[in-house]
Scaffold this motif. Structure first.
Motif, PDB file in Angstrom:
ATOM      1  N   LYS A 125      87.663  22.381 -34.016  1.00 22.46           N
ATOM      2  CA  LYS A 125      88.272  23.298 -35.033  1.00 22.46           C
ATOM      3  C   LYS A 125      89.575  22.649 -35.586  1.00 22.46           C
ATOM      4  CE  LYS A 125      85.772  27.390 -33.200  1.00 22.46           C
ATOM      5  NZ  LYS A 125      85.798  28.239 -32.511  1.00 22.46           N
ATOM      6  N   CYS A 178      89.193  17.253 -41.099  1.00 20.07           N
ATOM      7  CA  CYS A 178      87.992  16.922 -41.862  1.00 20.07           C
ATOM      8  C   CYS A 178      88.193  17.566 -43.258  1.00 20.07           C
ATOM      9  CB  CYS A 178      86.632  17.205 -41.394  1.00 20.07           C
ATOM     10  SG  CYS A 178      86.332  18.656 -40.976  1.00 20.07           S
ATOM     11  N   PRO A 183      87.551  13.781 -32.826  1.00 13.77           N
ATOM     12  CA  PRO A 183      86.600  13.900 -31.688  1.00 13.77           C
ATOM     13  C   PRO A 183      85.070  13.442 -31.918  1.00 13.77           C
ATOM     14  CG  PRO A 183      87.530  15.956 -32.138  1.00 13.77           C
ATOM     15  CD  PRO A 183      87.871  14.822 -33.367  1.00 13.77           C
ATOM     16  N   ALA A 223      83.109  14.216 -34.236  1.00 13.86           N
ATOM     17  CA  ALA A 223      82.103  15.406 -34.271  1.00 13.86           C
ATOM     18  C   ALA A 223      81.123  15.136 -35.651  1.00 13.86           C
ATOM     19  CB  ALA A 223      83.031  16.689 -34.493  1.00 13.86           C
TER      20      ALA A 223
HETATM   21  S1  SF4 Z   1      84.624  17.956 -37.535  1.00 11.97           S
HETATM   22 FE1  SF4 Z   1      86.049  16.786 -36.674  1.00 11.97          FE
HETATM   23  S2  SF4 Z   1      87.798  16.752 -37.949  1.00 11.97           S
HETATM   24 FE2  SF4 Z   1      86.842  18.587 -38.850  1.00 11.97          FE
HETATM   25  S3  SF4 Z   1      87.340  20.331 -37.689  1.00 11.97           S
HETATM   26 FE3  SF4 Z   1      85.868  19.483 -36.242  1.00 11.97          FE
HETATM   27  S4  SF4 Z   1      86.882  18.269 -35.002  1.00 11.97           S
HETATM   28 FE4  SF4 Z   1      88.302  18.688 -36.517  1.00 11.97          FE
END
Ligand code: SF4
Ligand code: SF4
Lengths: 392, 98
Positions: free
Chosen positions: B48, B52, B88, B90
């Motif tokens: 979170k 991105c 991370p 994700a």
């Molecule tokens: S998807 Fe990746 S960059 Fe986007 S909020 Fe989650 S951890 Fe952060």
């Protein structure tokens, strides 16, 4: 009542614009247009007119500023020359695509390099396809008249396009000429109030200059093309009205002693006056020569040109710009293409002349007229000639 | 009846292509220009952080009620910046069907 004044043409251009009740001007000074910028700034600073004069840091900003102002419904003006016009070029097609009636005076000047501040038409010829209505003045009087006419043409509901008025740098801008300056009441009566088609306003949100997908872009370009082609009708009406009010006649292709002429020269801008003297001289020598002066460059007056060259044996076009590695001069290329389908057309010769302020004398026009006449018998080998170039 | 998306004839184009309906850019779903790859989010890896969301040049990434981030692909161009920036890991770019 008009007043007859002896005035530098660039100053008179600023005075003419001041008579037009403009709301916003933004001009970046560049030789030989500087006096227009300076004098208009003075007029605004003295409070003679109730207008905003935006001092910008470049020509790109000048045109951008007036474009934005035009979007809000302001009557706007700008001016430039040469490299400055090139710097404006990025904004020019946007003004026409957005159908905003900006008026600009161009003090025509050669393009660099080598650096040269003097007159030719290479700056405006490069802007041929920007979608602007383009007028060419022959003398100071025409600069004044055309500038006032320009606002009426630009703002006309059938036109809604930017207009540029071309005046030869130095040859016109820096000359002191006798000029009839219309008075305020006359201009007010002629110009009427500007009623924009649409305006930007926070209370009634609209979008100007929106993004257009391939699905719609072609249709927008077609509409713009039709608008400028149809603008000729309005231009002719405005010129008729001008003639009835002020007694000065304007035509897309003005003719001088062309009746029965075998050889006809064609000029644009200030060279017309010199050429007239040459025509008189040629006629005195028994050569039936005439002159055509092209005053409307965009939209191109195809019909009027075809009519004007009926029966002419040789047409000698003078060009003050070069299309390097192309068909010669842009004006001649246009004229050749305009006459291609005519069942009878004159032999056409193209003289590239007067580049970067090179003097063009009466003698030169006499020589061009005589040489062109030879082309009647012996068609020229080359499509165009650099007249007076050393080394030939 | 579906509303006409484009004028049928050039004569119907507003002068200057002016647009008199506010917010009409919402109808331009530029996500259809995406060629081949789209991002997918893995909630189990997302911390979170919102990186991105910050980096997406199209502004199409939003947080859901729980604070996890995910994309509304209506405007996504498939540039892959979100996947590149998500440390991370994700976000991954996957091939799209069709
Ligand atoms: S998807 Fe990746 S960059 Fe986007 S909020 Fe989650 S951890 Fe952060
Ligand atoms: S791929 Fe590019 S456009 Fe699409 S969500 Fe990620 S950053 Fe935004």
């Amino acid at each position: 009542m008009s007043r007859r004044v002896g005035m530098e043409v660039a100053i008179a251009a600023a005075e003419a614009v001041a008579l037009c009740n403009i709301d916003v001007a933004a001009v970046y000074p560049i030789t030989p247009n500087t006096h227009v910028a300076e004098h208009l700034a003075e007029i605004v600073a003295e409070g003679r007119i109730d207008s905003e004069f935006i001092t910008v840091e470049s020509e790109h900003s000048a045109l951008s500023a007036v474009l934005g102002a035009a979007g809000t419904g302001a009557r706007t003006f700008t001016a430039t020359s040469s490299q400055g016009l090139l710097y404006m070029q990025e904004v020019m097609p946007i003004a026409s695509a957005m159908r905003l009636p900006v008026v600009m005076v161009i003090a025509n000047r050669a393009l660099s390099g080598p650096l040269n501040i003097w007159n030719d038409h290479s700056d405006i010829m490069l802007q041929r396809d920007m979608g602007w209505v383009s007028l060419f003045a022959e003398n100071g009087q025409e600069v004044v008249d055309m500038l006032i006419q320009a606002f009426k043409i630009a703002e006309h509901r059938e036109v809604m396009l930017p207009v540029n008025v071309n005046m030869d740098g130095f040859q016109l801008t820096h000359m002191v000429e006798p000029i009839e300056l219309p008075d305020q009441a006359e201009v007010d009566r002629f110009l009427l109030e500007y009623k924009p088609y649409a305006t930007l306003h926070p209370d009634r949100p609209i979008t100007m200059g929106a993004f257009a997908m391939p699905e719609i872009f072609t249709e927008v370009m077609k509409a713009k093309d039709v608008a400028i082609v149809n603008a000729k009708k309005t231009i002719l009406e405005v010129w008729k009205e001008w003639e009835s009010l002020f007694g000065r006649k304007y035509e897309p292709v003005a003719a001088y002693k062309t009746e029965g002429a075998e050889v006809v020269l064609l000029t644009m801008g200030s060279m017309g006056e010199t050429a007239e003297v040459a025509i008189d001289e040629l006629r005195r020598e028994g050569i039936s020569a005439g002159l055509l002066k092209l005053k409307l460059w965009r939209p191109f007056p195809f019909k009027e040109l075809k009519k004007a060259v009926k029966g002419v044996k040789v047409l000698a076009v003078t060009d003050r710009a070069v299309s390097y590695g192309g068909p010669g001069g842009p004006v001649c290329a246009e004229i050749r293409s305009a006459l291609y389908d005519e069942p009878e057309r004159p032999v056409i010769v193209d003289y590239i002349i007067g580049l970067g302020g090179r003097d063009v004398s009466v003698e030169d026009f006499i020589t061009m007229g005589k040489r062109a006449l030879e082309a009647k018998i012996k068609k020229p080998r080359e499509a165009y000639k650099f007249y007076g170039v050393r080394g030939e | 009846m579906t509303e006409k998306r484009w004028p049928e004839r050039w004569q119907e184009v507003n002068p200057g292509c002016m647009v008199f309906t506010p917010g009409s850019s919402q109808e331009y779903h530029t996500g259809s220009w995406r060629a081949g790859r789209k991002p997918v989010w893995d909630k189990s890896k997302c911390i979170k952080c919102g990186v991105c969301y910050i980096f997406c040049p199209e502004g199409c990434i939003f947080a859901d009620e729980e604070g996890y981030f995910a994309g509304d692909l209506t405007y996504c161009k498939g540039c892959g910046i979100c996947a590149h920036e998500c440390f991370p890991e994700a976000v991954t770019m996957v091939n799209e069907e069709g």
